[in-house]
Design a protein around this motif. Sequence first.
Motif, PDB file in Angstrom:
ATOM      1  N   ILE A   1      32.419  35.012 -36.944  1.00 56.29           N
ATOM      2  CA  ILE A   1      33.729  35.883 -36.256  1.00 56.29           C
ATOM      3  C   ILE A   1      32.902  36.627 -35.935  1.00 56.29           C
ATOM      4  O   ILE A   1      33.915  37.006 -34.857  1.00 56.29           O
ATOM      5  CB  ILE A   1      34.715  35.837 -37.266  1.00 56.29           C
ATOM      6  N   SER A   2      32.657  37.755 -36.088  1.00 53.18           N
ATOM      7  CA  SER A   2      32.056  39.104 -35.844  1.00 53.18           C
ATOM      8  C   SER A   2      31.680  39.077 -34.408  1.00 53.18           C
ATOM      9  O   SER A   2      32.925  40.342 -33.439  1.00 53.18           O
ATOM     10  CB  SER A   2      30.726  39.458 -36.789  1.00 53.18           C
TER      11      SER A   2
ATOM     12  N   ILE B   1      41.563  33.073 -26.180  1.00 55.03           N
ATOM     13  CA  ILE B   1      41.704  33.140 -27.737  1.00 55.03           C
ATOM     14  C   ILE B   1      42.985  33.327 -28.609  1.00 55.03           C
ATOM     15  O   ILE B   1      43.157  32.935 -29.782  1.00 55.03           O
ATOM     16  CB  ILE B   1      41.103  34.882 -27.557  1.00 55.03           C
ATOM     17  N   LYS B   2      43.876  33.682 -28.116  1.00 52.26           N
ATOM     18  CA  LYS B   2      45.436  33.928 -28.801  1.00 52.26           C
ATOM     19  C   LYS B   2      45.132  32.065 -29.406  1.00 52.26           C
ATOM     20  O   LYS B   2      45.930  31.624 -30.703  1.00 52.26           O
ATOM     21  CB  LYS B   2      46.077  34.554 -28.245  1.00 52.26           C
TER      22      LYS B   2
ATOM     23  N   ASN C   1      40.916  28.179 -34.212  1.00 57.70           N
ATOM     24  CA  ASN C   1      39.681  26.275 -33.914  1.00 57.70           C
ATOM     25  C   ASN C   1      38.577  27.648 -34.173  1.00 57.70           C
ATOM     26  O   ASN C   1      38.337  27.343 -34.638  1.00 57.70           O
ATOM     27  CB  ASN C   1      39.746  26.691 -32.197  1.00 57.70           C
ATOM     28  N   LEU C   2      38.288  28.754 -33.589  1.00 47.64           N
ATOM     29  CA  LEU C   2      37.579  29.504 -34.199  1.00 47.64           C
ATOM     30  C   LEU C   2      37.569  30.160 -34.986  1.00 47.64           C
ATOM     31  O   LEU C   2      36.461  29.904 -35.451  1.00 47.64           O
ATOM     32  CB  LEU C   2      37.644  31.525 -33.023  1.00 47.64           C
TER      33      LEU C   2
ATOM     34  N   GLU D   1      33.678  24.033 -29.851  1.00 52.91           N
ATOM     35  CA  GLU D   1      33.332  23.924 -27.784  1.00 52.91           C
ATOM     36  C   GLU D   1      34.567  25.339 -27.524  1.00 52.91           C
ATOM     37  O   GLU D   1      34.168  25.812 -26.549  1.00 52.91           O
ATOM     38  CB  GLU D   1      34.123  22.546 -27.827  1.00 52.91           C
ATOM     39  N   SER D   2      35.270  25.574 -28.831  1.00 47.69           N
ATOM     40  CA  SER D   2      36.346  26.764 -28.038  1.00 47.69           C
ATOM     41  C   SER D   2      35.158  28.229 -28.578  1.00 47.69           C
ATOM     42  O   SER D   2      34.838  29.000 -27.061  1.00 47.69           O
ATOM     43  CB  SER D   2      37.209  26.806 -29.282  1.00 47.69           C
ATOM     44  N   MET D   3      34.172  28.060 -29.629  1.00 47.15           N
ATOM     45  CA  MET D   3      33.589  28.760 -29.656  1.00 47.15           C
ATOM     46  C   MET D   3      32.329  29.221 -28.486  1.00 47.15           C
ATOM     47  O   MET D   3      32.189  30.242 -28.055  1.00 47.15           O
ATOM     48  CB  MET D   3      32.872  29.063 -30.640  1.00 47.15           C
TER      49      MET D   3
END
Length: 385
Positions: free
Chosen positions: A197-198, A218-219, A224-225, A231-233
Amino acid sequence: MKELMPITQSFTVNYQYQLLFTNGLFSLDNTLLRAIIRKYKPVGEVKCFFVLDDKVLEFHPNLINAIKTYCNQIGDAIKYTQTLVVPGGEASKKDDAAVQQVLKGINDYAICRHSFVIAIGGGAVIDMVGYAAAIAHRGVKLIRVPTTVLAQNDAAVGVKNSINAFGKKNFLGTFALPYAIINDFQFLETLEQRDWISGVAEAVKVALIKDADFFQYIKNKAQNLAAREMESMSYVIHRCAELHMQHIALGGDPFESGSSRPLDFGHWAAHKLEQMTHYQLRHGEAVAIGMALDLTYAYLVELIDLQTLETILTVLQQIGFNLKVPVQTEVELSVLLKGIEEFREHLGGELTITLISEIGKKHDVHTIDYLVMKDAIRVLNQKVA
């Protein structure tokens, strides 16, 4: 003696570098690295000296053998010399010890300006190796293989290289472009959650100052992140890196001659908090706190409204960030606020702190009201308690 007229000359240098994406860079069926080397030198072998982050090696214990096997079997493009293992994290750039190791390797293996140093690791190692490569022979070619989210979307995609000195982050450094950057998403799979997450903090940063639609993404994908959805990342990394590189190329100040550095939004406090916690805080964690603090300040001086502030704080918390400013005494508070002046010194010239006036729109200020900033720390810590 007759007066001599001054001689004035100017020239333009065209810079180009590329960011590439892959999975399993050192798999024998992956020809990307060979193709990069072949593009530089169509015929014959090119010496490659690898520098590896020991934290990456910890999670990928067979990586050195995989690199050797790849170089030996992929074809006649790469002449493998050695893989040097260096300390990962801020330990690699706390002084010049690791730099000297890299320089010794460049010397011992006769890495010249037509050879490659290939740095594999997190942002700190990428920074340090880039600095060593830039000062050896006035610059040997560098390929960056960042292995963390933060390195893949921010630290490794710029043109800066550095180490710490005199108790200050990035005091020694260069502007030197890599020949290429290779983002291998496979390395992200073994990251600790903190490191996963950093790097999202840097994506939030660039979205807040440049792209409201990206912030909305991102919101929408915050949970998901946090749940490690690749996929999102991968999209967040790609878009963040794209905005970062566009800023370098199109922002008008690629080598930071001026005093404004919008990509350092949230960083005056982040740099100081890293130092104050002896780098127990990850850079991205410190940036998240630094942004939260500056956003609270922006609210208190009426640049943004309460809803905007709370929306952003909620997104950061949903991703997984602890936003409490870790100062408990007046002495610690004074040390943190000293970071504002140190930031000005680092920039040179006029103090310029980037805030926002709305999501997606940066707003530079040139003075900070220290009493309001102290109040911002109090207000933020109450909100995120």
